[in-house]
Design an enzyme around this catalytic site. Structure first.
Site, PDB file in Angstrom:
ATOM      1  N   HIS A 149      -5.353  -7.072  -5.946  1.00 11.22           N
ATOM      2  CA  HIS A 149      -4.823  -6.087  -4.766  1.00 11.22           C
ATOM      3  C   HIS A 149      -4.511  -7.029  -3.557  1.00 11.22           C
ATOM      4  CE1 HIS A 149      -4.363  -3.168  -1.635  1.00 11.22           C
ATOM      5  NE2 HIS A 149      -5.217  -4.155  -0.791  1.00 11.22           N
ATOM      6  N   ARG A 195      -0.073 -11.762 -11.520  1.00 15.88           N
ATOM      7  CA  ARG A 195      -0.164 -10.624 -12.535  1.00 15.88           C
ATOM      8  C   ARG A 195       0.328 -11.076 -13.894  1.00 15.88           C
ATOM      9  NH1 ARG A 195       0.450  -5.977  -7.884  1.00 15.88           N
ATOM     10  NH2 ARG A 195      -1.553  -5.439  -7.773  1.00 15.88           N
ATOM     11  N   TYR A 240      -8.819   3.335  -1.785  1.00 19.34           N
ATOM     12  CA  TYR A 240      -7.723   3.586  -2.502  1.00 19.34           C
ATOM     13  C   TYR A 240      -7.452   5.359  -2.021  1.00 19.34           C
ATOM     14  CZ  TYR A 240      -6.806  -0.546  -5.044  1.00 19.34           C
ATOM     15  OH  TYR A 240      -6.200  -1.448  -5.677  1.00 19.34           O
ATOM     16  N   THR A 296       3.374  -4.615  -9.849  1.00 27.18           N
ATOM     17  CA  THR A 296       2.065  -3.835 -10.246  1.00 27.18           C
ATOM     18  C   THR A 296       1.700  -3.762 -11.640  1.00 27.18           C
ATOM     19  OG1 THR A 296       2.747  -2.432  -8.419  1.00 27.18           O
ATOM     20  CG2 THR A 296       0.905  -1.577  -9.772  1.00 27.18           C
ATOM     21  N   ARG A 298       2.154 -10.651  -1.581  1.00 25.36           N
ATOM     22  CA  ARG A 298       2.783  -9.779  -2.438  1.00 25.36           C
ATOM     23  C   ARG A 298       3.605 -10.310  -3.665  1.00 25.36           C
ATOM     24  NH1 ARG A 298       0.687  -4.479  -2.425  1.00 25.36           N
ATOM     25  NH2 ARG A 298       2.740  -3.800  -3.489  1.00 25.36           N
ATOM     26  N   GLU A 326      -7.786  -2.617   5.986  1.00 30.55           N
ATOM     27  CA  GLU A 326      -8.723  -2.955   4.572  1.00 30.55           C
ATOM     28  C   GLU A 326      -9.421  -4.313   5.070  1.00 30.55           C
ATOM     29  OE1 GLU A 326      -5.059  -1.543   1.970  1.00 30.55           O
ATOM     30  OE2 GLU A 326      -5.409  -3.716   2.077  1.00 30.55           O
ATOM     31  N   LYS A 334      -9.934  -8.284  -8.674  1.00 30.67           N
ATOM     32  CA  LYS A 334     -10.416  -7.202  -9.584  1.00 30.67           C
ATOM     33  C   LYS A 334     -11.446  -7.204 -10.395  1.00 30.67           C
ATOM     34  CE  LYS A 334      -6.262  -4.459  -7.922  1.00 30.67           C
ATOM     35  NZ  LYS A 334      -5.438  -3.254  -8.259  1.00 30.67           N
ATOM     36  N   ASN A 339      -4.798  -5.142 -13.358  1.00 28.38           N
ATOM     37  CA  ASN A 339      -3.916  -5.867 -12.961  1.00 28.38           C
ATOM     38  C   ASN A 339      -4.480  -7.067 -11.876  1.00 28.38           C
ATOM     39  OD1 ASN A 339      -4.339  -4.265 -10.816  1.00 28.38           O
ATOM     40  ND2 ASN A 339      -2.051  -3.568 -10.545  1.00 28.38           N
ATOM     41  N   PHE A 363      -3.765   9.074 -11.875  1.00 30.41           N
ATOM     42  CA  PHE A 363      -4.659   7.905 -12.403  1.00 30.41           C
ATOM     43  C   PHE A 363      -5.912   7.749 -11.441  1.00 30.41           C
ATOM     44  CE2 PHE A 363      -0.856   5.994 -10.138  1.00 30.41           C
ATOM     45  CZ  PHE A 363      -1.540   5.341  -9.007  1.00 30.41           C
TER      46      PHE A 363
HETATM   47  P1  GTP Z   1      -2.594  -2.671  -5.064  1.00 33.45           P
HETATM   48  O1  GTP Z   1      -2.347  -4.015  -4.455  1.00 33.45           O
HETATM   49  O2  GTP Z   1      -3.812  -2.930  -6.025  1.00 33.45           O
HETATM   50  O3  GTP Z   1      -2.470  -1.624  -3.786  1.00 33.45           O
HETATM   51  O4  GTP Z   1      -1.469  -2.544  -5.757  1.00 33.45           O
HETATM   52  P2  GTP Z   1       0.123  -2.182  -5.671  1.00 33.45           P
HETATM   53  O5  GTP Z   1       0.358  -2.058  -4.387  1.00 33.45           O
HETATM   54  O6  GTP Z   1       0.941  -3.065  -6.484  1.00 33.45           O
HETATM   55  O7  GTP Z   1       0.294  -0.818  -6.434  1.00 33.45           O
HETATM   56  P3  GTP Z   1       0.031   0.749  -5.870  1.00 33.45           P
HETATM   57  O8  GTP Z   1      -0.404   0.674  -4.240  1.00 33.45           O
HETATM   58  O9  GTP Z   1       1.189   1.539  -6.323  1.00 33.45           O
HETATM   59  O10 GTP Z   1      -1.201   0.996  -6.776  1.00 33.45           O
HETATM   60  C1  GTP Z   1      -2.496   0.837  -6.583  1.00 33.45           C
HETATM   61  C2  GTP Z   1      -3.229   0.518  -8.042  1.00 33.45           C
HETATM   62  O11 GTP Z   1      -3.398   1.692  -8.649  1.00 33.45           O
HETATM   63  C3  GTP Z   1      -2.618  -0.582  -8.713  1.00 33.45           C
HETATM   64  O12 GTP Z   1      -2.705  -1.830  -8.389  1.00 33.45           O
HETATM   65  C4  GTP Z   1      -3.234  -0.060 -10.239  1.00 33.45           C
HETATM   66  O13 GTP Z   1      -4.274  -0.880 -10.381  1.00 33.45           O
HETATM   67  C5  GTP Z   1      -3.433   1.290  -9.914  1.00 33.45           C
HETATM   68  N1  GTP Z   1      -2.228   1.990 -10.755  1.00 33.45           N
HETATM   69  C6  GTP Z   1      -1.191   2.186 -10.206  1.00 33.45           C
HETATM   70  N2  GTP Z   1      -0.246   2.950 -11.183  1.00 33.45           N
HETATM   71  C7  GTP Z   1      -1.020   3.000 -12.266  1.00 33.45           C
HETATM   72  C8  GTP Z   1      -1.330   3.873 -13.322  1.00 33.45           C
HETATM   73  O14 GTP Z   1      -0.272   4.606 -13.887  1.00 33.45           O
HETATM   74  N3  GTP Z   1      -2.231   3.834 -14.266  1.00 33.45           N
HETATM   75  C9  GTP Z   1      -3.410   3.484 -13.648  1.00 33.45           C
HETATM   76  N4  GTP Z   1      -4.472   3.526 -14.676  1.00 33.45           N
HETATM   77  N5  GTP Z   1      -3.657   2.610 -12.689  1.00 33.45           N
HETATM   78  C10 GTP Z   1      -2.269   2.349 -11.904  1.00 33.45           C
HETATM   79 MG    MG Z   2      -0.984  -0.951  -3.076  1.00 37.10          MG
END
Ligand code: GTP
Ligand code: MG
Length: 140
Positions: free
Chosen positions: A117, A104, A51, A93, A87, A128, A11, A114, A59
């Site tokens: 992805h 992370r 997304y 996350t 993962r 994807e 990212k 973070n 968010f």
């Molecule tokens: P990805 O691999 O990026 O999909 O992450 P994830 O699967 O661990 O988390 P999730 O799919 O729940 O959320 C997708 C992305 O949204 C996260 O990786 C973060 O970058 C972002 N995100 C999640 N929660 C928050 C939040 O509370 N605030 C903000 N700004 N971003 C968030």
């Molecule tokens: Mg995710």
């Protein structure tokens, strides 16, 4: 366990801090192979599509703006159980909850910024990968 492919994004927070090599070293150190990789500037439309599962979340706008704030590296990773394995390598996350040695924990700045992805299931991995790569760009 079967050989799988998963989709990864390094990212903007990581490309901006010039630590894409550090992230790749953690990926390769975990036994995953980078079988496709390119540096791109995502468009707003691409980020919104990517997304879209989160479009109702508070968010979402912040997430899309972040993903287009600087270049990203899109990747295809291959290996035994690659989807779940990546993962694990990514960590939680929120980096505050991520285990030591995960990407992370070692690299991320916050729950938003973070660093990486990774796909969460075989179906999403296929969708994807197809959003960003054609078949002949993936060389195992
Ligand atoms: P990805 O691999 O990026 O999909 O992450 P994830 O699967 O661990 O988390 P999730 O799919 O729940 O959320 C997708 C992305 O949204 C996260 O990786 C973060 O970058 C972002 N995100 C999640 N929660 C928050 C939040 O509370 N605030 C903000 N700004 N971003 C968030
Ligand atoms: Mg995710």
């Amino acid at each position: 366990m079967a050989i799988e492919r998963t989709f990864s994004i390094i990212k903007p927070d990581a490309t901006q801090r010039n630590i894409t090599g550090k992230v790749n070293a953690l990926i390769e150190g975990a036994g995953l192979r980078i079988v496709a990789q390119k540096r791109i500037q995502m468009t707003k439309a691409q980020a919104e599509t990517f997304y879209s599962v989160h479009k109702e979340r508070p968010f979402f706008g912040e997430l899309v703006d972040f993903m287009i704030s600087a270049p990203v590296i899109v990747q295809v990773l291959e290996g035994e159980g690659a989807i779940a394995r990546y993962r694990e390598v990514m960590g939680a996350t929120n980096p505050a909850n991520a285990a030591p040695g995960t990407i992370r924990k070692e690299c991320a700045l916050s729950v938003g910024e973070n660093s990486v992805h990774g796909s969460d299931a075989a179906e999403t991995a296929a969708i994807e990968i197809a959003q960003f790569f054609s078949g002949n760009e993936i060389v195992g």
